[in-house]
Design a protein around this motif. Structure first.
Motif, PDB file in Angstrom:
ATOM      1  N   ILE A  72       0.843  -1.201   0.000  1.00 34.72           N
ATOM      2  CA  ILE A  72       0.000   0.000   0.000  1.00 34.72           C
ATOM      3  C   ILE A  72       0.875   1.246   0.000  1.00 34.72           C
ATOM      4  O   ILE A  72       0.639   2.193  -0.771  1.00 34.72           O
ATOM      5  CB  ILE A  72      -0.953  -0.010   1.211  1.00 34.72           C
ATOM      6  CG1 ILE A  72      -1.996  -1.120   1.048  1.00 34.72           C
ATOM      7  CG2 ILE A  72      -1.646   1.345   1.359  1.00 34.72           C
ATOM      8  CD1 ILE A  72      -2.874  -1.323   2.267  1.00 34.72           C
ATOM      9  N   GLU A  73       1.902   1.234   0.839  1.00 34.58           N
ATOM     10  CA  GLU A  73       2.817   2.376   0.909  1.00 34.58           C
ATOM     11  C   GLU A  73       3.551   2.568  -0.419  1.00 34.58           C
ATOM     12  O   GLU A  73       3.638   3.692  -0.936  1.00 34.58           O
ATOM     13  CB  GLU A  73       3.823   2.162   2.035  1.00 34.58           C
ATOM     14  CG  GLU A  73       4.768   3.329   2.233  1.00 34.58           C
ATOM     15  CD  GLU A  73       5.733   3.113   3.389  1.00 34.58           C
ATOM     16  OE1 GLU A  73       6.753   3.821   3.452  1.00 34.58           O
ATOM     17  OE2 GLU A  73       5.466   2.218   4.219  1.00 34.58           O
ATOM     18  N   GLU A  74       4.069   1.465  -0.986  1.00 36.29           N
ATOM     19  CA  GLU A  74       4.792   1.541  -2.253  1.00 36.29           C
ATOM     20  C   GLU A  74       3.853   1.904  -3.403  1.00 36.29           C
ATOM     21  O   GLU A  74       4.236   2.622  -4.325  1.00 36.29           O
ATOM     22  CB  GLU A  74       5.478   0.207  -2.553  1.00 36.29           C
ATOM     23  CG  GLU A  74       6.609  -0.154  -1.606  1.00 36.29           C
ATOM     24  CD  GLU A  74       7.724   0.883  -1.623  1.00 36.29           C
ATOM     25  OE1 GLU A  74       8.035   1.385  -2.726  1.00 36.29           O
ATOM     26  OE2 GLU A  74       8.265   1.196  -0.546  1.00 36.29           O
ATOM     27  N   GLY A  75       2.629   1.413  -3.333  1.00 33.76           N
ATOM     28  CA  GLY A  75       1.657   1.714  -4.381  1.00 33.76           C
ATOM     29  C   GLY A  75       1.310   3.194  -4.436  1.00 33.76           C
ATOM     30  O   GLY A  75       1.190   3.779  -5.524  1.00 33.76           O
ATOM     31  N   GLU A  76       1.144   3.800  -3.277  1.00 32.90           N
ATOM     32  CA  GLU A  76       0.845   5.240  -3.232  1.00 32.90           C
ATOM     33  C   GLU A  76       2.010   6.055  -3.793  1.00 32.90           C
ATOM     34  O   GLU A  76       1.810   7.047  -4.504  1.00 32.90           O
ATOM     35  CB  GLU A  76       0.528   5.640  -1.796  1.00 32.90           C
ATOM     36  CG  GLU A  76      -0.802   5.064  -1.300  1.00 32.90           C
ATOM     37  CD  GLU A  76      -1.028   5.285   0.184  1.00 32.90           C
ATOM     38  OE1 GLU A  76      -0.038   5.651   0.881  1.00 32.90           O
ATOM     39  OE2 GLU A  76      -2.160   5.086   0.661  1.00 32.90           O
ATOM     40  N   ILE A 123       4.256   7.893 -11.237  1.00 35.58           N
ATOM     41  CA  ILE A 123       3.709   7.784 -12.596  1.00 35.58           C
ATOM     42  C   ILE A 123       3.213   9.143 -13.073  1.00 35.58           C
ATOM     43  O   ILE A 123       3.487   9.567 -14.196  1.00 35.58           O
ATOM     44  CB  ILE A 123       2.569   6.736 -12.637  1.00 35.58           C
ATOM     45  CG1 ILE A 123       3.142   5.338 -12.436  1.00 35.58           C
ATOM     46  CG2 ILE A 123       1.814   6.812 -13.961  1.00 35.58           C
ATOM     47  CD1 ILE A 123       2.090   4.265 -12.224  1.00 35.58           C
ATOM     48  N   GLU A 124       2.473   9.823 -12.201  1.00 30.71           N
ATOM     49  CA  GLU A 124       1.956  11.155 -12.560  1.00 30.71           C
ATOM     50  C   GLU A 124       3.094  12.113 -12.883  1.00 30.71           C
ATOM     51  O   GLU A 124       3.044  12.853 -13.872  1.00 30.71           O
ATOM     52  CB  GLU A 124       1.101  11.692 -11.416  1.00 30.71           C
ATOM     53  CG  GLU A 124      -0.193  10.922 -11.204  1.00 30.71           C
ATOM     54  CD  GLU A 124      -0.941  11.386  -9.968  1.00 30.71           C
ATOM     55  OE1 GLU A 124      -0.309  12.078  -9.122  1.00 30.71           O
ATOM     56  OE2 GLU A 124      -2.131  11.058  -9.828  1.00 30.71           O
ATOM     57  N   LYS A 125       4.147  12.093 -12.066  1.00 27.75           N
ATOM     58  CA  LYS A 125       5.275  12.992 -12.263  1.00 27.75           C
ATOM     59  C   LYS A 125       6.070  12.631 -13.517  1.00 27.75           C
ATOM     60  O   LYS A 125       6.461  13.511 -14.299  1.00 27.75           O
ATOM     61  CB  LYS A 125       6.196  12.925 -11.038  1.00 27.75           C
ATOM     62  CG  LYS A 125       7.371  13.876 -11.086  1.00 27.75           C
ATOM     63  CD  LYS A 125       8.199  13.777  -9.812  1.00 27.75           C
ATOM     64  CE  LYS A 125       9.400  14.712  -9.869  1.00 27.75           C
ATOM     65  NZ  LYS A 125      10.225  14.608  -8.620  1.00 27.75           N
ATOM     66  N   LYS A 150       4.074  13.446 -16.720  1.00 26.29           N
ATOM     67  CA  LYS A 150       3.766  14.874 -16.840  1.00 26.29           C
ATOM     68  C   LYS A 150       4.913  15.647 -17.476  1.00 26.29           C
ATOM     69  O   LYS A 150       4.703  16.614 -18.233  1.00 26.29           O
ATOM     70  CB  LYS A 150       3.445  15.443 -15.458  1.00 26.29           C
ATOM     71  CG  LYS A 150       2.935  16.876 -15.493  1.00 26.29           C
ATOM     72  CD  LYS A 150       2.545  17.349 -14.101  1.00 26.29           C
ATOM     73  CE  LYS A 150       2.005  18.766 -14.136  1.00 26.29           C
ATOM     74  NZ  LYS A 150       1.595  19.231 -12.776  1.00 26.29           N
ATOM     75  N   LYS A 151       6.149  15.229 -17.216  1.00 25.38           N
ATOM     76  CA  LYS A 151       7.308  15.973 -17.726  1.00 25.38           C
ATOM     77  C   LYS A 151       7.760  15.519 -19.116  1.00 25.38           C
ATOM     78  O   LYS A 151       8.724  16.043 -19.655  1.00 25.38           O
ATOM     79  CB  LYS A 151       8.475  15.837 -16.745  1.00 25.38           C
ATOM     80  CG  LYS A 151       9.041  14.430 -16.630  1.00 25.38           C
ATOM     81  CD  LYS A 151      10.174  14.388 -15.612  1.00 25.38           C
ATOM     82  CE  LYS A 151      10.758  12.981 -15.519  1.00 25.38           C
ATOM     83  NZ  LYS A 151      11.848  12.899 -14.523  1.00 25.38           N
ATOM     84  N   MET A 152       7.058  14.548 -19.689  1.00 29.94           N
ATOM     85  CA  MET A 152       7.446  14.055 -21.009  1.00 29.94           C
ATOM     86  C   MET A 152       7.122  15.066 -22.103  1.00 29.94           C
ATOM     87  O   MET A 152       6.089  15.741 -22.054  1.00 29.94           O
ATOM     88  CB  MET A 152       6.723  12.733 -21.324  1.00 29.94           C
ATOM     89  CG  MET A 152       7.232  11.551 -20.552  1.00 29.94           C
ATOM     90  SD  MET A 152       6.348  10.062 -21.024  1.00 29.94           S
ATOM     91  CE  MET A 152       7.082   8.880 -19.887  1.00 29.94           C
ATOM     92  N   ALA A 166      -0.224   6.306 -19.409  1.00 25.02           N
ATOM     93  CA  ALA A 166      -0.097   6.831 -18.045  1.00 25.02           C
ATOM     94  C   ALA A 166      -1.315   6.436 -17.208  1.00 25.02           C
ATOM     95  O   ALA A 166      -1.176   6.002 -16.053  1.00 25.02           O
ATOM     96  CB  ALA A 166       0.044   8.344 -18.087  1.00 25.02           C
ATOM     97  N   GLY A 167      -2.500   6.560 -17.804  1.00 27.61           N
ATOM     98  CA  GLY A 167      -3.730   6.223 -17.084  1.00 27.61           C
ATOM     99  C   GLY A 167      -3.801   4.752 -16.708  1.00 27.61           C
ATOM    100  O   GLY A 167      -4.153   4.407 -15.574  1.00 27.61           O
TER     101      GLY A 167
END
Length: 331
Positions: free
Chosen positions: A277-281, A287-289, A292-294, A308-309
């Motif tokens: 759970i901790e690693e998943g969060e 993933i978002e970060k 986003k910078k691509m 990404a989704g």
């Protein structure tokens, strides 16, 4: 619910009468024995010592005025998952070639069902499987392996640039769906007949958890197919190098998160589930970060967004599996 008043014998034993209709349907007679077992929740399970063959139930599907083959296929799947031992497709006019094809395709796809009778107006499919032999827990374990191999191949393709290993991803997803249908079907069958559930050494609570995890694995399989489709699109575009690099960065972490979450479930390992759970969060935020910078152009923006989704949803589904693991461990 049929309620019965408790009576007390001269020896001060508590006694209730059995429903006549149930006793007759079980073939019980005077002096026959029944099993009495206290359940974990305090309920009392009464069952015949000798199990009799219950008449097979037949689900009839009228294909006379059915709109479209998809509707017929959905009803077949619904009847299968509901646990009916036989499914009969009939029509007031001769069955169309497409309807016959749909029924045969369903029989070949579903596990345990076979066409046993057929004429121009009717097709009968029967369950030939012993549902005490293939247990939901083992099916769920196999399902986890199938999905893991799909994820591995998608991410390996992103690294190698070779799309041959993901060309048949939809066919492999059908196999995942087949196992999910079977687990759903057995869940329905065991709820209708607690005796089978008792025979395989399981409980309805455990079966409910199995179907919840099975549904999540089926969704992960769907998102893996979407990943393969959008990755194939990007492979044809030389400008997608930045996207490929991003996938490579998070790919191994997604595979590890998936493996750990499924392992945690199979072992009912609460400590591993908490870690997942901790690693998943963290994975969701990464993933978002990363995406986003691509730098993407008009041609790669859409598939990149979809990748990404899907990657994010897989990580979130791993969290869901781990949360179910904790619930099961606390039960």
């Amino acid at each position: 619910m049929d309620t019965r008043r408790i009576q007390v014998t001269q020896g001060e034993s508590y006694m209730i009468t059995l429903p006549k209709d149930w006793a007759e349907s079980m073939g019980l007679k005077k002096n026959d024995s029944v099993g009495v077992e206290v359940q974990s929740n305090g309920d009392l399970l009464v069952s015949p010592v000798k199990k009799i063959e219950v008449p097979k139930d037949v689900k009839k599907i009228n294909a006379t005025n059915m709109k479209g083959d998809d509707s017929l296929y959905r009803q077949l799947v619904g009847a299968y998952i509901s646990g009916h031992s036989m499914i009969e497709v009939f029509s007031e006019q001769p069955l169309s070639n497409s309807a016959v094809s749909i029924v045969n395709s369903f029989a070949q796809t579903s596990i345990g069902m076979e066409v046993v009778e057929e004429d121009n107006y009717r097709i009968l499919i029967k369950d030939l499987m012993d549902h005490t032999e293939i247990r939901p827990g083992k099916s769920l374990e196999r399902m986890g392996i199938l999905v893991r191999k799909m994820i591995d191949d998608v991410l390996d393709s992103a690294v190698s640039g070779d799309g041959t290993r993901i060309a048949d991803m939809e066919r492999r997803d059908v196999e995942v769906d087949r196992v999910h249908w079977l687990i759903s079907r057995q869940n329905s069958i065991y709820k209708k007949d607690p005796w089978i559930c008792k025979k395989i050494g399981s409980s309805l609570c455990e079966l409910t958890n199995h179907i919840a995890v099975s549904r999540i694995l089926e969704r992960i399989g769907d998102h893996t197919v979407l990943l393969s489709k959008n990755l194939t699109t990007l492979m044809d575009d030389r400008k997608a190098e930045a996207v490929d690099k991003g996938i490579r960065e998070i790919g191994k972490e997604i595979v590890k998160l998936y493996n750990d979450s499924v392992t945690g479930w199979l072992r009912t390992d609460m400590a591993l589930a908490e870690q997942c759970i901790e690693e998943g969060e963290k994975m969701v935020r990464k993933i978002e970060k990363t995406f986003k910078k691509m730098e993407v152009d008009v041609y790669t923006a859409s598939p990149t967004s979809l990748i990404a989704g899907s990657s994010k949803r897989i990580a979130e589904y791993c969290i869901d599996i781990s949360e179910l693991t904790i619930n099961a461990a606390m039960g």
